[in-house]
Design a protein around this motif. Structure first.
Motif, PDB file in Angstrom:
ATOM      1  N   ASN A 459     -29.418  32.726 -20.714  1.00  0.00           N
ATOM      2  CA  ASN A 459     -30.412  31.755 -21.168  1.00  0.00           C
ATOM      3  C   ASN A 459     -30.169  30.337 -20.671  1.00  0.00           C
ATOM      4  N   LYS A 460     -29.148  30.149 -19.845  1.00  0.00           N
ATOM      5  CA  LYS A 460     -28.894  28.820 -19.304  1.00  0.00           C
ATOM      6  C   LYS A 460     -29.708  28.571 -18.028  1.00  0.00           C
ATOM      7  N   GLU A 470     -31.459  25.842 -13.161  1.00  0.00           N
ATOM      8  CA  GLU A 470     -30.663  25.409 -14.305  1.00  0.00           C
ATOM      9  C   GLU A 470     -31.558  24.780 -15.370  1.00  0.00           C
ATOM     10  N   CYS A 471     -31.245  25.081 -16.662  1.00  0.00           N
ATOM     11  CA  CYS A 471     -31.968  24.462 -17.767  1.00  0.00           C
ATOM     12  C   CYS A 471     -31.658  22.967 -17.818  1.00  0.00           C
ATOM     13  N   LYS A 476     -29.665  21.952 -26.129  1.00  0.00           N
ATOM     14  CA  LYS A 476     -28.519  22.404 -26.907  1.00  0.00           C
ATOM     15  C   LYS A 476     -27.918  23.639 -26.253  1.00  0.00           C
ATOM     16  N   ASN A 477     -26.591  23.569 -25.976  1.00  0.00           N
ATOM     17  CA  ASN A 477     -25.880  24.651 -25.281  1.00  0.00           C
ATOM     18  C   ASN A 477     -26.503  24.973 -23.927  1.00  0.00           C
ATOM     19  N   LYS A 478     -27.348  24.035 -23.411  1.00  0.00           N
ATOM     20  CA  LYS A 478     -28.013  24.190 -22.109  1.00  0.00           C
ATOM     21  C   LYS A 478     -28.823  25.492 -22.038  1.00  0.00           C
ATOM     22  N   HIS A 485     -39.006  23.763 -22.215  1.00  0.00           N
ATOM     23  CA  HIS A 485     -38.789  24.215 -23.591  1.00  0.00           C
ATOM     24  C   HIS A 485     -37.329  24.625 -23.806  1.00  0.00           C
ATOM     25  N   CYS A 486     -36.630  23.877 -24.709  1.00  0.00           N
ATOM     26  CA  CYS A 486     -35.243  24.210 -25.074  1.00  0.00           C
ATOM     27  C   CYS A 486     -35.264  25.257 -26.176  1.00  0.00           C
ATOM     28  N   LEU A 487     -34.393  26.274 -26.067  1.00  0.00           N
ATOM     29  CA  LEU A 487     -34.385  27.363 -27.045  1.00  0.00           C
ATOM     30  C   LEU A 487     -33.958  26.888 -28.432  1.00  0.00           C
ATOM     31  N   ILE A 488     -32.902  26.088 -28.504  1.00  0.00           N
ATOM     32  CA  ILE A 488     -32.374  25.690 -29.824  1.00  0.00           C
ATOM     33  C   ILE A 488     -32.321  24.177 -29.968  1.00  0.00           C
TER      34      ILE A 488
END
Length: 708
Positions: A459-460, A470-471, A476-478, A485-488
């Motif tokens: 998921n990075k 790359e994210c 958060k946690n890349k 859209h960031c997962l967390i």
């Protein structure tokens, strides 16, 4: 049977090995037995031992021959006492105790000596193996000594020197007759039981007299020469001894300023070679080390000699406290050095928050250790340009380091990119990266299947045009699901759809905020979000009404009872005397009502044996140190003590005793008048006067009269 036995013996002789043969090879030189050059087995290859010959060394040499030739037995040397090998040593020496080549005496046989006298002298029985040299000297057996080993060792007597004398230090001829002493001992009458003085240069006489070593004196060398003492008389007398003279044990009479059995220490309050230098005024118990004056300091002094005010104190007695902003000072207005974060003559100015360690020059406020990342200029109040992580302190446009792999003097050349010469424009991606439009953050190695990139390794990364990119580094946690859209959510300190906004943009003290609204959820140390999501100080339980400054935490209305300091985070010393409903100490931790029994001083840290009245006075003085009314309070304290003593005397004369639960009502009454005078004299606010009076009333206690 006899014939069978003979046959068996012959078989054994013919087949036995060298090391077990009863005759063959038994006397080989060096026990070396084998086949010789002629093929003959079981022969002695290096010859025979003395007295034997024949290939297998089984035949004895002729009588009186010491050695003979192996091949034919011809005599080569004779046994002791015989000569003429050519005649098989059949001629005996003329003298019985001699060994000879012809008839004359060449050397002595074992046990005899003196060839010149034909070996007529017998070696001493004390000689080891009864052998001796031609002059009779030899190595001695146990308990014998002397060149010829003919004397018993000290402590032994008898023919074989195996009987003990009465004292091991005595040389005796029988158990009761001592003829001499072991070196270092004397007095034959007591069997040499006395030891010579350690001061003797050599052995002592039977009376103990001797020649003295250089540091001893007297006929028996028992005394030290003047000016010295000790077991070996090599320790100088203390310089505190009168005329430098002392006894053997070092004791002496002391010169002025010296004390102790050996006059080795200075009297109280003095030090130095002559004990004539005063100890530092800050030495605990006014005591210091004799040699250099060093000592343990009272809490408000420092330095090896405790003659300098400790950091934070000033004054002739170092009992005045510097302002909080001063590290040390000479007066309340003149600071020598400032605490971190301050500068100026009185340290009232704040260093730039962008100085490394908040350290700046006292006189000008310039940052001494450089700027925090992203700031520049002498006072670090300017920001570095562009994407600089750090920049020159004299040139804000020149980057000395960049964030996140960027490079170039302006930190504009993105990671994994080759920029044009003298430019920070990306020409092409490098190291297997691609997509200049995505800042060279995409790479097929991030794909699960590089041939058909439909899924990324984790998921990075997110998929884009048959590659994985790359994210956003601020996720958060890349971790992300797409480019936007960031997962967390965002990393702590960031917010917004692309996590591009800083939480501090909305609240300077916020370290973590909501991603969707301007609401802080975590603040810098010491601060917590209030109900509006704004960072503020959480007032301590110990502030009056829990009211304090939202940024500094300083209590607005002071501290609850028995706490002190600006934030009311320190507890008054437990050795301060307690008064009901009153705090034990002032805002600097100084005891207001004196000390409990056994302690004294401003903060009641020192042991004392002063009487009650003195302690009460000391408490009043201690409570007023540093205030404008010190002299008045001291006078009141003295008056109270006098009145208290008069009261006690009056009670004693009347045959009864007054016992108070706490304070004498007379003293409380005097204190009421004292507080009122202070309030009037110093224009104290009406509120403080009311509070002081209320506390005094609360302290009034009933008392009871008890018959003496």
């Amino acid at each position: 049977m006899e014939f069978a036995s003979i046959i068996l013996v012959l078989l054994v002789l013919l087949t036995a090995k060298c090391d077990s043969c009863p005759g063959r090879c038994l006397c080989c030189m060096n026990d070396i037995c084998g086949t010789d050059s002629r093929g003959m087995e079981q022969t002695c290859l290096e010859g025979c031992k003395d007295g034997y010959h024949q290939p297998r060394c089984m035949w004895p040499c002729p009588d009186h021959c010491q050695t003979c030739r192996q091949s034919d037995g011809v005599c080569q040397t004779c046994q002791p006492g015989f000569y003429a090998p050519s005649n098989n040593c059949s001629s005996a020496c003329d003298y019985t105790n001699c060994a000879c080549v012809q008839s004359i005496c060449d050397n002595c046989l074992d046990g005899f000596y003196d060839v010149g006298s034909h070996c007529d002298s017998v070696c001493s029985k004390g000689c080891s193996e009864e052998k001796c040299n031609d002059d009779g000297t030899c190595e001695c057996k146990a308990n014998f000594e002397g060149n010829e080993c003919d004397v018993c060792v000290i402590g032994k007597y008898g023919e074989n020197c195996n009987i003990n004398c009465n004292n091991e230090n005595c040389r005796c001829i029988d158990s009761t007759h001592c003829i001499s002493c072991r070196p270092g001992y004397f007095d034959l009458s007591t069997f040499c039981s006395k030891q010579c003085s350690v001061g003797c240069k050599d052995i002592c006489s039977n009376e103990g007299h001797c020649t003295c070593l250089s540091q001893f004196s007297g006929r028996t060398c028992e005394n030290c020469k003047p000016g010295y003492h000790g077991k070996n008389c090599n320790t100088p007398c203390s310089n505190g001894c009168i005329n430098g003279m002392c006894n053997r044990d070092g004791s002496c009479k002391c010169s002025p300023n010296f004390t102790g059995r050996m006059c080795e220490t200075c009297v109280a309050r003095q030090y130095g070679f002559f004990c004539d230098t005063p100890c530092g005024q800050g030495c605990t118990d006014n005591t210091c080390y004799k040699d250099d004056g060093t000592c343990n300091c009272e809490f408000n002094y420092k330095g090896a000699l405790c003659n300098t005010c400790n950091d934070g104190y000033f004054g002739n007695l170092c009992n005045s406290i510097c302002p909080d902003r001063c590290f040390n000072c000479s007066t309340s207005e003149n600071c020598y050095t400032c605490n971190e974060g301050n500068f100026g003559l009185d340290c009232s100015l704040n260093c730039s928050a962008n100085c490394v360690g908040s350290i700046c020059g006292k006189s000008n406020g310039l940052c001494l250790d450089g700027c925090l990342d992203g700031f520049t200029a002498d006072s670090c109040n300017d920001s570095c340009d562009g994407f600089c992580k750090t920049c020159s302190q004299t040139n804000s446009t020149y980057c000395t380091s960049c964030f996140d792999g960027f490079s170039g003097s302006e930190c504009k050349c993105i990671p994994n990119c080759r920029c044009e010469l003298n430019s920070e424009v990306c020409n092409e991606c490098t190291n297997g990266f691609e997509m200049k439009s995505k800042d060279c953050k995409c790479n097929r190695s991030y794909c699960l299947n590089s041939m058909h990139c439909t899924t990324c390794q984790n998921n990075k990364f997110y998929t884009f045009n048959d590659t994985c990119c790359e994210c956003n580094k601020l996720c958060k946690n890349k971790q992300c699901s797409s480019e936007t859209h960031c997962l967390i959510g965002c990393d702590d300190g960031y917010t917004g759809a692309n996590c591009a906004d800083l939480c501090t943009d909305y609240d300077h003290d916020c370290t973590k905020c909501s991603q969707n609204e301007h609401f802080c959820v975590q603040c810098k140390g010491g601060l917590t979000p209030n109900t509006d999501g704004v960072c503020a100080v959480q007032c301590r339980e110990t502030c009056v009404n829990k009211e304090c400054d939202a940024k500094t935490g300083r209590c607005h209305l002071g501290c609850i009872r028995n706490f002190y300091a600006d934030k009311c985070d320190l507890v008054c010393p437990s050795t301060c005397a307690s008064v009901p409903n009153k705090t034990r100490c002032d805002n600097y931790g100084r005891c207001l009502h004196g000390c409990i029994e056994g302690y004294n001083g401003v903060t009641c840290v020192n042991a004392t044996t002063t009487n009650t009245c003195d302690s009460s006075a000391a408490g009043i003085v201690g409570g007023a140190v540093g205030g404008a009314s010190t002299i008045i309070i001291v006078i009141i304290g003295i008056v109270l003590c006098i009145q208290r003593r008069k009261q006690q005397k009056k009670q004693s004369e009347s045959g009864s005793q007054v016992r108070f639960s706490n304070h004498n009502p007379f003293i409380i009454e005097e204190q009421e008048r004292h507080y009122q005078k202070l309030s009037d004299r110093h224009n104290t606010t009406a509120r403080v006067q009311d509070e002081a009076y209320t506390e005094l009333q609360t302290n009034s206690m009933d008392y009871e009269r008890v018959d003496s």
